[in-house]
Design an enzyme around this catalytic site. Structure first.
Site, PDB file in Angstrom:
ATOM      1  CB  SER A 134       6.304 -14.752  -0.901  1.00  0.00           C
ATOM      2  OG  SER A 134       4.921 -14.711  -0.601  1.00  0.00           O
TER       3      SER A 134
ATOM      4  CE1 TYR B 151       6.430  -9.292  -1.517  1.00  0.00           C
ATOM      5  CE2 TYR B 151       5.032 -11.217  -1.837  1.00  0.00           C
ATOM      6  CZ  TYR B 151       5.946 -10.507  -1.067  1.00  0.00           C
ATOM      7  OH  TYR B 151       6.362 -11.012   0.141  1.00  0.00           O
TER       8      TYR B 151
HETATM    9  P1  NAP Z   1       8.754  -5.611   7.146  1.00  0.00           P
HETATM   10  O1  NAP Z   1       8.737  -5.562   8.614  1.00  0.00           O
HETATM   11  O2  NAP Z   1       8.166  -4.489   6.368  1.00  0.00           O
HETATM   12  O3  NAP Z   1      10.242  -5.867   6.672  1.00  0.00           O
HETATM   13  C1  NAP Z   1      10.782  -5.361   5.501  1.00  0.00           C
HETATM   14  C2  NAP Z   1      12.000  -4.551   5.866  1.00  0.00           C
HETATM   15  O4  NAP Z   1      12.702  -4.173   4.686  1.00  0.00           O
HETATM   16  C3  NAP Z   1      11.658  -3.259   6.623  1.00  0.00           C
HETATM   17  O5  NAP Z   1      12.507  -3.133   7.730  1.00  0.00           O
HETATM   18  C4  NAP Z   1      11.947  -2.185   5.582  1.00  0.00           C
HETATM   19  O6  NAP Z   1      12.346  -0.952   6.128  1.00  0.00           O
HETATM   20  C5  NAP Z   1      13.092  -2.832   4.822  1.00  0.00           C
HETATM   21  N1  NAP Z   1      13.304  -2.240   3.498  1.00  0.00           N
HETATM   22  C6  NAP Z   1      12.356  -1.834   2.616  1.00  0.00           C
HETATM   23  N2  NAP Z   1      12.952  -1.356   1.517  1.00  0.00           N
HETATM   24  C7  NAP Z   1      14.294  -1.462   1.714  1.00  0.00           C
HETATM   25  C8  NAP Z   1      15.415  -1.115   0.941  1.00  0.00           C
HETATM   26  N3  NAP Z   1      15.304  -0.555  -0.282  1.00  0.00           N
HETATM   27  N4  NAP Z   1      16.657  -1.342   1.453  1.00  0.00           N
HETATM   28  C9  NAP Z   1      16.790  -1.885   2.684  1.00  0.00           C
HETATM   29  N5  NAP Z   1      15.764  -2.232   3.459  1.00  0.00           N
HETATM   30  C10 NAP Z   1      14.520  -2.023   2.980  1.00  0.00           C
HETATM   31  O7  NAP Z   1       7.991  -6.924   6.645  1.00  0.00           O
HETATM   32  P2  NAP Z   1       8.231  -8.478   6.845  1.00  0.00           P
HETATM   33  O8  NAP Z   1       6.902  -9.088   6.713  1.00  0.00           O
HETATM   34  O9  NAP Z   1       9.056  -8.765   8.023  1.00  0.00           O
HETATM   35  O10 NAP Z   1       9.047  -8.831   5.514  1.00  0.00           O
HETATM   36  C11 NAP Z   1      10.338  -9.426   5.498  1.00  0.00           C
HETATM   37  C12 NAP Z   1      10.455 -10.237   4.207  1.00  0.00           C
HETATM   38  O11 NAP Z   1       9.546 -11.342   4.269  1.00  0.00           O
HETATM   39  C13 NAP Z   1      10.095  -9.450   2.946  1.00  0.00           C
HETATM   40  O12 NAP Z   1      10.997  -9.786   1.914  1.00  0.00           O
HETATM   41  C14 NAP Z   1       8.706  -9.955   2.611  1.00  0.00           C
HETATM   42  O13 NAP Z   1       8.415  -9.832   1.242  1.00  0.00           O
HETATM   43  C15 NAP Z   1       8.813 -11.392   3.059  1.00  0.00           C
HETATM   44  N6  NAP Z   1       7.524 -12.068   3.297  1.00  0.00           N
HETATM   45  C16 NAP Z   1       6.659 -11.594   4.239  1.00  0.00           C
HETATM   46  C17 NAP Z   1       5.444 -12.255   4.430  1.00  0.00           C
HETATM   47  C18 NAP Z   1       4.440 -11.781   5.435  1.00  0.00           C
HETATM   48  O14 NAP Z   1       3.310 -12.291   5.417  1.00  0.00           O
HETATM   49  N7  NAP Z   1       4.758 -10.859   6.316  1.00  0.00           N
HETATM   50  C19 NAP Z   1       5.145 -13.393   3.677  1.00  0.00           C
HETATM   51  C20 NAP Z   1       6.047 -13.843   2.730  1.00  0.00           C
HETATM   52  C21 NAP Z   1       7.247 -13.177   2.553  1.00  0.00           C
HETATM   53  P3  NAP Z   1      11.218   0.187   6.458  1.00  0.00           P
HETATM   54  O15 NAP Z   1      10.283  -0.465   7.423  1.00  0.00           O
HETATM   55  O16 NAP Z   1      12.029   1.296   7.019  1.00  0.00           O
HETATM   56  O17 NAP Z   1      10.589   0.495   5.134  1.00  0.00           O
END
Ligand code: NAP
Length: 258
Positions: free
Chosen positions: A149, A164
């Site tokens: 991130s 985080y």
């Molecule tokens: P998201 O839709 O919430 O994706 C995260 C996924 O991980 C969800 O499907 C969640 O399932 C799943 N998850 C949570 N805990 C878990 C576990 N213990 N085992 C297996 N799966 C699990 O959010 P996203 O934004 O797409 O995030 C994807 C990645 O990108 C993350 O690592 C996040 O930190 C990173 N990221 C995001 C951003 C941003 O601005 N969105 C920026 C930088 C980095 P549930 O929904 O069922 O909980």
């Protein structure tokens, strides 16, 4: 000089955290399927994982599987990868997307809260990667991408705070050190560090006001879309990206430099 192992006729990408409808993982699953990958969706919510797998199979006509596993639970991870390996083409790609955010400020952070963020964001990446690597090493072919991130690079400044940022900075060290060990096996290991992306991870769906707030420091004046991150990940998994390893790719609308 070592030769790069060619991709087999059919190949699978395992995506953790691809079960949520509006996430980067789901967008990446769509993108990879469109490019001909067989797709294994792993998510803590097994029902969501199976539903996404079915939708993708119907939309793109590729082989898919949905498996439920908490990435921080080693036996669940091992069972899920066993299932993928038994029913799918060889696993060539792994994308570690499963993650949670953490808006707790440092002086309010607890040991339990800290451990939970690291258990999912870092230990989960370790467990899934180590298990999937067994087959990649046997086949001398693999592409691994983990999601860091901009929060790791800038020291927060986003929705999430110290736990985080620290867990996402760990992903960068993990990526570089693992790339050093895996190069000899023709396995690339890279990280992608997104800025603010329009998903639900930051406490729910972003309102127009929050998007404006988050995009204020970017050069492009907007938050990113999951499909834009998906395209970068898909490139790093592709046959064309075989000489890229130990890299961390920024995708943040210029926020890191501005
Ligand atoms: P998201 O839709 O919430 O994706 C995260 C996924 O991980 C969800 O499907 C969640 O399932 C799943 N998850 C949570 N805990 C878990 C576990 N213990 N085992 C297996 N799966 C699990 O959010 P996203 O934004 O797409 O995030 C994807 C990645 O990108 C993350 O690592 C996040 O930190 C990173 N990221 C995001 C951003 C941003 O601005 N969105 C920026 C930088 C980095 P549930 O929904 O069922 O909980």
């Amino acid at each position: 000089m070592p030769e790069a192992t060619p991709f087999p006729a059919e190949y699978t990408a395992v995506l953790t955290g691809a079960g949520s409808k509006r996430g980067i993982g789901r967008a990446t699953a769509d993108r990879l399927a469109r490019e001909g990958w067989a797709v294994a969706v792993m998510d803590i919510n097994g029902e969501n994982a199976k539903a996404v797998a079915q939708e993708i199979a119907e939309a793109y006509g590729v082989k898919t599987i949905g498996v439920g596993a908490d990435v921080s639970d080693q036996s669940a991870v091992n069972a899920a990868v066993d299932e993928v390996e038994a029913g799918m083409p060889p696993v060539v790609g792994l994308v570690n997307l499963a993650g949670i955010s953490s808006p707790t400020t440092f002086m309010d952070e607890t040991a339990e809260g800290w451990d939970r963020v690291f258990a999912i964001n870092m230990r989960g990446t370790f467990l899934v990667t180590q298990r999937v690597l067994r087959g990649m090493i046997d086949r001398q072919l693999g592409r691994i991408v983990s999601i860091s991130s901009i929060s790791a690079e800038r020291g927060g400044g986003t929705y999430s705070k110290v736990a985080y940022s620290a867990s996402k900075a760990a992903i960068i060290g993990f990526t570089r050190a693992l790339a050093r060990e895996m190069g000899v096996h023709n396995i690339s290991v890279n990280a992608v560090a997104p800025g603010p992306i329009d998903t639900d991870i930051m406490g729910g769906t972003l309102t127009g006001e929050r998007k404006a707030e988050m995009s204020a420091g970017t050069m492009l004046g907007r938050v990113g879309q999951p499909e834009e991150v998906a395209a970068l990940i898909a490139f790093l998994l592709s046959p064309d990206a075989g000489y890229i390893t130990a890299a961390t790719y920024d995708i943040n609308g210029g926020l890191q430099v501005s």
